[in-house]
Design a protein around this motif. Structure first.
Motif, PDB file in Angstrom:
ATOM      1  N   PHE A 181       0.862  -1.191   0.000  1.00 33.15           N
ATOM      2  CA  PHE A 181       0.000   0.000   0.000  1.00 33.15           C
ATOM      3  C   PHE A 181       0.895   1.235   0.000  1.00 33.15           C
ATOM      4  O   PHE A 181       1.868   1.302   0.760  1.00 33.15           O
ATOM      5  CB  PHE A 181      -0.867  -0.027   1.263  1.00 33.15           C
ATOM      6  CG  PHE A 181      -1.529   1.280   1.623  1.00 33.15           C
ATOM      7  CD1 PHE A 181      -2.851   1.519   1.299  1.00 33.15           C
ATOM      8  CD2 PHE A 181      -0.826   2.281   2.309  1.00 33.15           C
ATOM      9  CE1 PHE A 181      -3.464   2.729   1.651  1.00 33.15           C
ATOM     10  CE2 PHE A 181      -1.430   3.485   2.659  1.00 33.15           C
ATOM     11  CZ  PHE A 181      -2.760   3.701   2.326  1.00 33.15           C
ATOM     12  N   CYS A 182       0.590   2.184  -0.870  1.00 32.35           N
ATOM     13  CA  CYS A 182       1.335   3.447  -0.874  1.00 32.35           C
ATOM     14  C   CYS A 182       0.376   4.570  -1.243  1.00 32.35           C
ATOM     15  O   CYS A 182      -0.505   4.398  -2.090  1.00 32.35           O
ATOM     16  CB  CYS A 182       2.496   3.372  -1.886  1.00 32.35           C
ATOM     17  SG  CYS A 182       3.569   4.833  -1.833  1.00 32.35           S
ATOM     18  N   GLN A 183       0.553   5.721  -0.600  1.00 34.53           N
ATOM     19  CA  GLN A 183      -0.309   6.857  -0.927  1.00 34.53           C
ATOM     20  C   GLN A 183       0.510   8.138  -1.013  1.00 34.53           C
ATOM     21  O   GLN A 183       1.571   8.262  -0.393  1.00 34.53           O
ATOM     22  CB  GLN A 183      -1.422   7.018   0.101  1.00 34.53           C
ATOM     23  CG  GLN A 183      -0.961   7.436   1.486  1.00 34.53           C
ATOM     24  CD  GLN A 183      -2.109   7.601   2.471  1.00 34.53           C
ATOM     25  OE1 GLN A 183      -3.250   7.287   2.176  1.00 34.53           O
ATOM     26  NE2 GLN A 183      -1.795   8.107   3.656  1.00 34.53           N
ATOM     27  N   VAL A 184       0.008   9.078  -1.820  1.00 37.41           N
ATOM     28  CA  VAL A 184       0.606  10.413  -1.889  1.00 37.41           C
ATOM     29  C   VAL A 184      -0.514  11.431  -1.721  1.00 37.41           C
ATOM     30  O   VAL A 184      -1.639  11.228  -2.173  1.00 37.41           O
ATOM     31  CB  VAL A 184       1.360  10.664  -3.219  1.00 37.41           C
ATOM     32  CG1 VAL A 184       2.573   9.783  -3.327  1.00 37.41           C
ATOM     33  CG2 VAL A 184       0.458  10.480  -4.431  1.00 37.41           C
ATOM     34  N   LEU A 333      12.609  -0.616  -1.283  1.00 43.61           N
ATOM     35  CA  LEU A 333      12.644   0.561  -0.420  1.00 43.61           C
ATOM     36  C   LEU A 333      13.994   1.263  -0.516  1.00 43.61           C
ATOM     37  O   LEU A 333      15.016   0.625  -0.732  1.00 43.61           O
ATOM     38  CB  LEU A 333      12.360   0.159   1.028  1.00 43.61           C
ATOM     39  CG  LEU A 333      10.934  -0.304   1.335  1.00 43.61           C
ATOM     40  CD1 LEU A 333      10.847  -0.862   2.744  1.00 43.61           C
ATOM     41  CD2 LEU A 333       9.937   0.836   1.159  1.00 43.61           C
ATOM     42  N   LYS A 334      13.972   2.578  -0.315  1.00 48.95           N
ATOM     43  CA  LYS A 334      15.221   3.360  -0.378  1.00 48.95           C
ATOM     44  C   LYS A 334      15.619   3.924   0.995  1.00 48.95           C
ATOM     45  O   LYS A 334      16.600   4.616   1.115  1.00 48.95           O
ATOM     46  CB  LYS A 334      15.042   4.530  -1.370  1.00 48.95           C
ATOM     47  CG  LYS A 334      14.706   4.094  -2.795  1.00 48.95           C
ATOM     48  CD  LYS A 334      15.881   3.379  -3.453  1.00 48.95           C
ATOM     49  CE  LYS A 334      15.583   3.016  -4.894  1.00 48.95           C
ATOM     50  NZ  LYS A 334      14.841   1.762  -5.023  1.00 48.95           N
ATOM     51  N   CYS A 335      14.823   3.600   2.025  1.00 50.02           N
ATOM     52  CA  CYS A 335      15.073   4.160   3.362  1.00 50.02           C
ATOM     53  C   CYS A 335      16.194   3.393   4.075  1.00 50.02           C
ATOM     54  O   CYS A 335      16.546   2.280   3.689  1.00 50.02           O
ATOM     55  CB  CYS A 335      13.793   4.098   4.189  1.00 50.02           C
ATOM     56  SG  CYS A 335      13.064   2.454   4.209  1.00 50.02           S
ATOM     57  N   ASP A 336      16.755   4.006   5.120  1.00 49.36           N
ATOM     58  CA  ASP A 336      17.829   3.367   5.897  1.00 49.36           C
ATOM     59  C   ASP A 336      17.294   2.343   6.887  1.00 49.36           C
ATOM     60  O   ASP A 336      17.946   1.338   7.168  1.00 49.36           O
ATOM     61  CB  ASP A 336      18.636   4.431   6.670  1.00 49.36           C
ATOM     62  CG  ASP A 336      19.402   5.349   5.724  1.00 49.36           C
ATOM     63  OD1 ASP A 336      19.757   4.892   4.623  1.00 49.36           O
ATOM     64  OD2 ASP A 336      19.612   6.522   6.083  1.00 49.36           O
ATOM     65  N   GLN A 337      16.112   2.630   7.458  1.00 56.09           N
ATOM     66  CA  GLN A 337      15.548   1.763   8.496  1.00 56.09           C
ATOM     67  C   GLN A 337      14.150   1.297   8.077  1.00 56.09           C
ATOM     68  O   GLN A 337      13.441   1.999   7.355  1.00 56.09           O
ATOM     69  CB  GLN A 337      15.403   2.549   9.809  1.00 56.09           C
ATOM     70  CG  GLN A 337      16.672   3.217  10.282  1.00 56.09           C
ATOM     71  CD  GLN A 337      17.422   2.369  11.292  1.00 56.09           C
ATOM     72  OE1 GLN A 337      16.853   1.793  12.193  1.00 56.09           O
ATOM     73  NE2 GLN A 337      18.737   2.277  11.111  1.00 56.09           N
ATOM     74  N   SER A 352       6.879  -1.365   7.564  1.00 54.30           N
ATOM     75  CA  SER A 352       6.610   0.033   7.219  1.00 54.30           C
ATOM     76  C   SER A 352       7.895   0.842   7.358  1.00 54.30           C
ATOM     77  O   SER A 352       8.945   0.323   7.742  1.00 54.30           O
ATOM     78  CB  SER A 352       5.498   0.603   8.110  1.00 54.30           C
ATOM     79  OG  SER A 352       5.850   0.461   9.475  1.00 54.30           O
ATOM     80  N   ILE A 353       7.799   2.121   7.026  1.00 54.05           N
ATOM     81  CA  ILE A 353       8.937   3.037   7.139  1.00 54.05           C
ATOM     82  C   ILE A 353       8.728   3.855   8.414  1.00 54.05           C
ATOM     83  O   ILE A 353       7.641   4.410   8.609  1.00 54.05           O
ATOM     84  CB  ILE A 353       9.026   3.959   5.900  1.00 54.05           C
ATOM     85  CG1 ILE A 353       9.172   3.123   4.624  1.00 54.05           C
ATOM     86  CG2 ILE A 353      10.189   4.932   6.017  1.00 54.05           C
ATOM     87  CD1 ILE A 353       8.978   3.910   3.333  1.00 54.05           C
ATOM     88  N   PRO A 354       9.730   3.939   9.292  1.00 60.37           N
ATOM     89  CA  PRO A 354       9.554   4.706  10.543  1.00 60.37           C
ATOM     90  C   PRO A 354       9.068   6.132  10.272  1.00 60.37           C
ATOM     91  O   PRO A 354       9.546   6.799   9.343  1.00 60.37           O
ATOM     92  CB  PRO A 354      10.960   4.704  11.152  1.00 60.37           C
ATOM     93  CG  PRO A 354      11.627   3.488  10.602  1.00 60.37           C
ATOM     94  CD  PRO A 354      11.070   3.323   9.206  1.00 60.37           C
ATOM     95  N   ASP A 355       8.100   6.568  11.083  1.00 61.87           N
ATOM     96  CA  ASP A 355       7.548   7.933  10.997  1.00 61.87           C
ATOM     97  C   ASP A 355       6.989   8.259   9.613  1.00 61.87           C
ATOM     98  O   ASP A 355       7.082   9.390   9.136  1.00 61.87           O
ATOM     99  CB  ASP A 355       8.616   8.975  11.378  1.00 61.87           C
ATOM    100  CG  ASP A 355       9.217   8.716  12.744  1.00 61.87           C
ATOM    101  OD1 ASP A 355       8.427   8.394  13.665  1.00 61.87           O
ATOM    102  OD2 ASP A 355      10.449   8.802  12.884  1.00 61.87           O
ATOM    103  N   ASN A 356       6.440   7.251   8.929  1.00 57.50           N
ATOM    104  CA  ASN A 356       5.873   7.476   7.601  1.00 57.50           C
ATOM    105  C   ASN A 356       4.657   6.562   7.448  1.00 57.50           C
ATOM    106  O   ASN A 356       4.795   5.342   7.378  1.00 57.50           O
ATOM    107  CB  ASN A 356       6.923   7.164   6.530  1.00 57.50           C
ATOM    108  CG  ASN A 356       6.434   7.458   5.122  1.00 57.50           C
ATOM    109  OD1 ASN A 356       5.231   7.537   4.869  1.00 57.50           O
ATOM    110  ND2 ASN A 356       7.352   7.630   4.203  1.00 57.50           N
TER     111      ASN A 356
END
Length: 368
Positions: A181-184, A333-337, A352-356
């Protein structure tokens, strides 16, 4: 009659744009062709498989005449790729044959009449329109495309659910074993609307959309979607059917969660995956306070064990996963954590991505 005179690369670009959906084997031989229409300097190139249609234009016409023809897409593309990069290319239509000339190289291709080419009927009206930067729409598709089903008998899973809801544009994909799931958020406002875009269309759009701020306009009709960006117009039929309620699939309120380095977890899973077999891609994850142990075995009694230190103080959980499903999301994913939330050994995991809150990935457990 001369149709085109231009450099090789100028002609190659529009052909590469439209040729992606052309299938070599088809019940209708003309669908292996592309439709070339010339009106003065303007030349349009069109391809279709009756489900998806791509059109692009270029000002490379020669002479004032208005004409059209169809020619084998792959052959014309292969010829242009094989020609030297420097030097002009001339395309001429004469006696139902298309002549391609560059320097001392000449080719003559068979054509079929433009009138026989079956173009997709464009919708009379569109119920919703969205305008987004190309890179935003590409990001949406990239974040979920790997979860689309392939040739599932539940045909509505062989595509991507696009939802317009309030200020949000949401993309969801699932194959029944995992869901992304992804939203903008946008500055536009929409009445809620859901459509399922076919897998082939999504893959083609990922190829065509650029990582830039130029806009793409997406128009939605009852049975069709149209995307217009740069010099490209793509029209696609929609998948009919009812997509599963994704809001019920995404877990809420899990107490057992931890954050871990994406790259660290990815490398450990890649190593553990070496000992899985082609038929059985299972890895076992044992999460205890302070530790995550990943193990895999195969029919030859071979084994891999990876141990990671984690900041975790929840319950002990012993759970199995298809390692491919985990690698797919971590590679994308491109995030570090990443944040991992768990219920028990029989419950889906939430990545999920932290704080996102804009991205969620749900993966079902596997018996090991």
């Amino acid at each position: 009659m001369q149709l085109v005179k231009t450099t090789r690369d100028t002609l190659l670009r529009p052909l590469q744009i439209v040729s992606g959906i052309v299938e070599r084997r088809h019940t209708m031989p003309i669908l292996a062709n592309i439709l070339i229409r010339k009106e003065g300097e303007g030349v349009s190139f069109l391809s279709t498989d009756t489900e998806v249609q791509i059109t692009t234009k270029a000002d490379i016409g020669s002479g004032p005449e208005v004409t059209g023809t169809t020619v084998a897409a792959r052959k014309l593309l292969d010829i242009l790729r094989a020609l030297p990069e420097t030097g002009d290319v001339t395309i001429t239509l004469q006696n139902k044959r298309l002549a391609v000339q560059s320097g001392k190289s000449r080719f003559a291709l068979q054509t079929l009449a433009a009138e026989e080419f079956p173009t997709v009927q464009q919708a009379d009206s569109y119920s919703a329109s969205v305008t987004l930067p190309q890179k935003t729409l590409k990001h949406l598709f990239n974040m979920v495309h790997f979860s689309m089903a392939q040739q599932d008998i539940r045909y509505y899973l062989n595509g991507l659910l696009l939802v317009l809801d309030g200020n949000n544009v949401i993309a969801v994909a699932t194959d029944g074993h995992r869901l992304a799931f992804c939203q903008v958020e946008t500055e536009q406002s929409f009445a809620r609307q859901e459509v399922i875009i076919p897998r082939k269309t999504i893959i083609e759009l990922q190829r065509l959309l650029e990582e830039n701020d130029e806009t793409v306009q997406l128009d939605i009709a009852a049975n069709q979607v149209k995307l217009t960006f740069a010099d490209i117009e793509l029209i696609s039929k929609l998948v009919e059917g009812k997509f599963p309620d994704y809001t019920r699939v995404i877990p809420k309120g899990y107490k057992n969660e931890f954050t871990i380095g994406r790259d660290e977890l990815l490398r450990s899973l890649q190593r553990a995956a070496i000992m899985t077999s082609d038929k059985f891609k299972g890895v076992r994850c044992i999460i205890t306070p302070g530790s995550m142990k990943i193990s895999s075995t195969n029919a030859d009694q071979e084994e891999a064990v990876e141990e990671l230190e984690i900041d975790y103080g929840g319950d002990s959980v012993d759970i199995g996963f298809n390692v491919t499903y985990l690698l797919d999301v971590l590679n994308n994913l491109k995030c570090d954590q990443v944040n991992v939330a768990l219920g028990d050994s029989n419950s889906s995991a939430l990545i999920s991505i932290p704080d996102n809150a804009d991205f969620k990935y749900v993966v079902m457990p596997m018996r090991i």
